[in-house]
Design an enzyme around this catalytic site. Sequence first.
Site, PDB file in Angstrom:
ATOM      1  N   PRO A 177       5.050   1.375  -7.991  1.00 22.54           N
ATOM      2  CA  PRO A 177       5.297   2.815  -8.097  1.00 22.54           C
ATOM      3  C   PRO A 177       6.519   3.224  -7.282  1.00 22.54           C
ATOM      4  O   PRO A 177       6.655   2.856  -6.115  1.00 22.54           O
ATOM      5  CB  PRO A 177       4.015   3.430  -7.523  1.00 22.54           C
ATOM      6  CG  PRO A 177       3.410   2.367  -6.668  1.00 22.54           C
ATOM      7  CD  PRO A 177       3.798   1.065  -7.276  1.00 22.54           C
ATOM      8  N   THR A 178       7.421   3.960  -7.908  1.00 27.18           N
ATOM      9  CA  THR A 178       8.643   4.413  -7.251  1.00 27.18           C
ATOM     10  C   THR A 178       8.901   5.865  -7.638  1.00 27.18           C
ATOM     11  O   THR A 178       8.872   6.213  -8.814  1.00 27.18           O
ATOM     12  CB  THR A 178       9.854   3.557  -7.664  1.00 27.18           C
ATOM     13  OG1 THR A 178       9.871   3.414  -9.103  1.00 27.18           O
ATOM     14  CG2 THR A 178       9.779   2.163  -7.045  1.00 27.18           C
ATOM     15  N   GLY A 179       9.150   6.690  -6.647  1.00 21.09           N
ATOM     16  CA  GLY A 179       9.389   8.096  -6.900  1.00 21.09           C
ATOM     17  C   GLY A 179      10.851   8.397  -7.179  1.00 21.09           C
ATOM     18  O   GLY A 179      11.746   7.597  -6.891  1.00 21.09           O
TER      19      GLY A 179
ATOM     20  N   TYR B 235      -1.301   9.702  -3.804  1.00 26.60           N
ATOM     21  CA  TYR B 235      -1.638   9.814  -2.390  1.00 26.60           C
ATOM     22  C   TYR B 235      -2.749  10.851  -2.238  1.00 26.60           C
ATOM     23  O   TYR B 235      -2.898  11.730  -3.074  1.00 26.60           O
ATOM     24  CB  TYR B 235      -0.429  10.304  -1.590  1.00 26.60           C
ATOM     25  CG  TYR B 235       0.827   9.486  -1.741  1.00 26.60           C
ATOM     26  CD1 TYR B 235       1.058   8.385  -0.929  1.00 26.60           C
ATOM     27  CD2 TYR B 235       1.788   9.831  -2.690  1.00 26.60           C
ATOM     28  CE1 TYR B 235       2.221   7.639  -1.064  1.00 26.60           C
ATOM     29  CE2 TYR B 235       2.946   9.092  -2.836  1.00 26.60           C
ATOM     30  CZ  TYR B 235       3.159   7.994  -2.014  1.00 26.60           C
ATOM     31  OH  TYR B 235       4.303   7.252  -2.157  1.00 26.60           O
TER      32      TYR B 235
ATOM     33  N   THR C 281      -2.352   4.952  -2.615  1.00 29.58           N
ATOM     34  CA  THR C 281      -1.472   4.457  -1.563  1.00 29.58           C
ATOM     35  C   THR C 281      -1.890   5.068  -0.235  1.00 29.58           C
ATOM     36  O   THR C 281      -2.005   6.289  -0.118  1.00 29.58           O
ATOM     37  CB  THR C 281      -0.006   4.798  -1.862  1.00 29.58           C
ATOM     38  OG1 THR C 281       0.403   4.087  -3.031  1.00 29.58           O
ATOM     39  CG2 THR C 281       0.902   4.397  -0.708  1.00 29.58           C
TER      40      THR C 281
ATOM     41  N   LYS D 210      -3.468   0.485  -2.164  1.00 28.31           N
ATOM     42  CA  LYS D 210      -2.139  -0.078  -1.900  1.00 28.31           C
ATOM     43  C   LYS D 210      -1.682   0.281  -0.490  1.00 28.31           C
ATOM     44  O   LYS D 210      -1.786   1.438  -0.076  1.00 28.31           O
ATOM     45  CB  LYS D 210      -1.127   0.463  -2.915  1.00 28.31           C
ATOM     46  CG  LYS D 210       0.292  -0.067  -2.738  1.00 28.31           C
ATOM     47  CD  LYS D 210       1.213   0.483  -3.818  1.00 28.31           C
ATOM     48  CE  LYS D 210       2.621  -0.068  -3.692  1.00 28.31           C
ATOM     49  NZ  LYS D 210       3.339   0.434  -2.505  1.00 28.31           N
TER      50      LYS D 210
ATOM     51  N   HIS E 221       5.146  -1.092   1.978  1.00 29.34           N
ATOM     52  CA  HIS E 221       5.896  -0.003   1.345  1.00 29.34           C
ATOM     53  C   HIS E 221       7.382  -0.364   1.229  1.00 29.34           C
ATOM     54  O   HIS E 221       8.258   0.506   1.301  1.00 29.34           O
ATOM     55  CB  HIS E 221       5.722   1.299   2.129  1.00 29.34           C
ATOM     56  CG  HIS E 221       5.692   2.527   1.260  1.00 29.34           C
ATOM     57  ND1 HIS E 221       4.523   3.102   0.821  1.00 29.34           N
ATOM     58  CD2 HIS E 221       6.677   3.281   0.722  1.00 29.34           C
ATOM     59  CE1 HIS E 221       4.789   4.166   0.088  1.00 29.34           C
ATOM     60  NE2 HIS E 221       6.107   4.296   0.000  1.00 29.34           N
TER      61      HIS E 221
ATOM     62  N   ARG F 155       9.798   0.850   3.999  1.00 34.14           N
ATOM     63  CA  ARG F 155      10.239   2.251   3.981  1.00 34.14           C
ATOM     64  C   ARG F 155       9.379   3.169   4.843  1.00 34.14           C
ATOM     65  O   ARG F 155       9.597   4.383   4.846  1.00 34.14           O
ATOM     66  CB  ARG F 155      10.262   2.759   2.533  1.00 34.14           C
ATOM     67  CG  ARG F 155      11.297   2.070   1.682  1.00 34.14           C
ATOM     68  CD  ARG F 155      11.151   2.378   0.205  1.00 34.14           C
ATOM     69  NE  ARG F 155      11.565   3.721  -0.160  1.00 34.14           N
ATOM     70  CZ  ARG F 155      12.820   4.074  -0.433  1.00 34.14           C
ATOM     71  NH1 ARG F 155      13.799   3.188  -0.334  1.00 34.14           N
ATOM     72  NH2 ARG F 155      13.108   5.312  -0.794  1.00 34.14           N
TER      73      ARG F 155
ATOM     74  N   GLY G 157       9.593  -3.021  -6.754  1.00 34.52           N
ATOM     75  CA  GLY G 157       9.953  -1.638  -7.002  1.00 34.52           C
ATOM     76  C   GLY G 157      11.443  -1.400  -7.136  1.00 34.52           C
ATOM     77  O   GLY G 157      11.898  -0.779  -8.103  1.00 34.52           O
TER      78      GLY G 157
END
Length: 386
Positions: free
Chosen positions: A80-82, A132, A158, A256, A280, A283, A334
């Site tokens: 998952p990447t925003g 989240y 997450t 996660k 993460h 990050r 990611g």
Amino acid sequence: MNIDSAVNLDDIRKLAKKKLPKIAFDFLEGGVDDERCLERNRKAFERHALIPRYLRDVSRRDQSMTLLGRSYSSPFGISPTGMGGLFRPKADLMLAEAAAQANIPYLMSSASNDSLEAAARLAPRNTWFQMYGTLDDRINADMVRRARDAGIENLVITVDVPVNSNRERNRRNGFSRPLKMTPAIVMEALGHPLWIIRYLMTGGVPMMENWAPYAPEGATPREVGELFGTLTPAAMVNWETLERFRGIWPGKMVVKGILHPDDALQAVRAGADGIIVSNHGGRQLDAIPSPVEMLPAIRGAVGDEVELMLDSGVRRGSDIIIAICLGARFAFFGRPPLYAVAAAGAEGIQKTIQIMQKEIDMVMAQIGCASLTQLHAGYLYTGSSA
């Protein structure tokens, strides 16, 4: 160099760097503090070597893997990447479609720009949904409902973002969420005209579609982004929160961001069907071990029945083979898919997936492994020279 001439994932990363303005590339590339964790994630894989076994029939090789009750064509998926829309409009849907075509999982972030419903329509069998815990339990419950109603089978919670992290690259660049295009940012971005054209043609700052329903009617992308920023992170999220998610989610639940064996055990007790061992992607916390380092202890703690996965630092097919030897069933990445979407859109993502599949196939042949089910720790050598 164009996407057709890329031979590995780093080639695609270099293409993305040319295509993106500095503020966007650094948001994608960077970590926190001194960014030592980024290096640690790579070095953790490099400390392992694979011991080949020869004179075995590897004329037919099978890299398919079953995970959470579904068979996938390869043992990796997209993390998952925003803010994918910052790199190219409709990036999230390009990722979903490419995953469906390759039959691998796509873990859609709740911080994506496209909606979970759109991704589920495009890739109903391959889209998972990541979220989240927020400050608003009603929004938590409604997002779970939306994922269920969209036909999504796997929910990913997450847990490793209790507070915002110190991403110094972003601070130096003036990056804020929602993104504000200051004159300095615009001047630098003018060196990337295609990105600027796409940015302006799609209305500028991309909308966070998953959050738009919770903002006032007619809210701008900036206002929706500010709403997201007020509701997340939620420092009070705890094990009871996770149990509430389990109580309202009818499908498989994956946690996660776990790195400690005791947390892994507690996640299983709270109803997790799977765990993604992750830091993460470097990050959130710089002084933190890599998932590769913690994976054996976590596997030892939870036993063989729990579906263990890994992300953070995966860049080669050999990384995925190493992760499986250490006890993972699957690995996720990611940044590489986002480099790909920035470099060449859907074609770039397809190229990235193909490169990883070819590397896995080649490594399997080289080490004498016809099926991933044959992999175990005996294929690994860990020593000072590795």
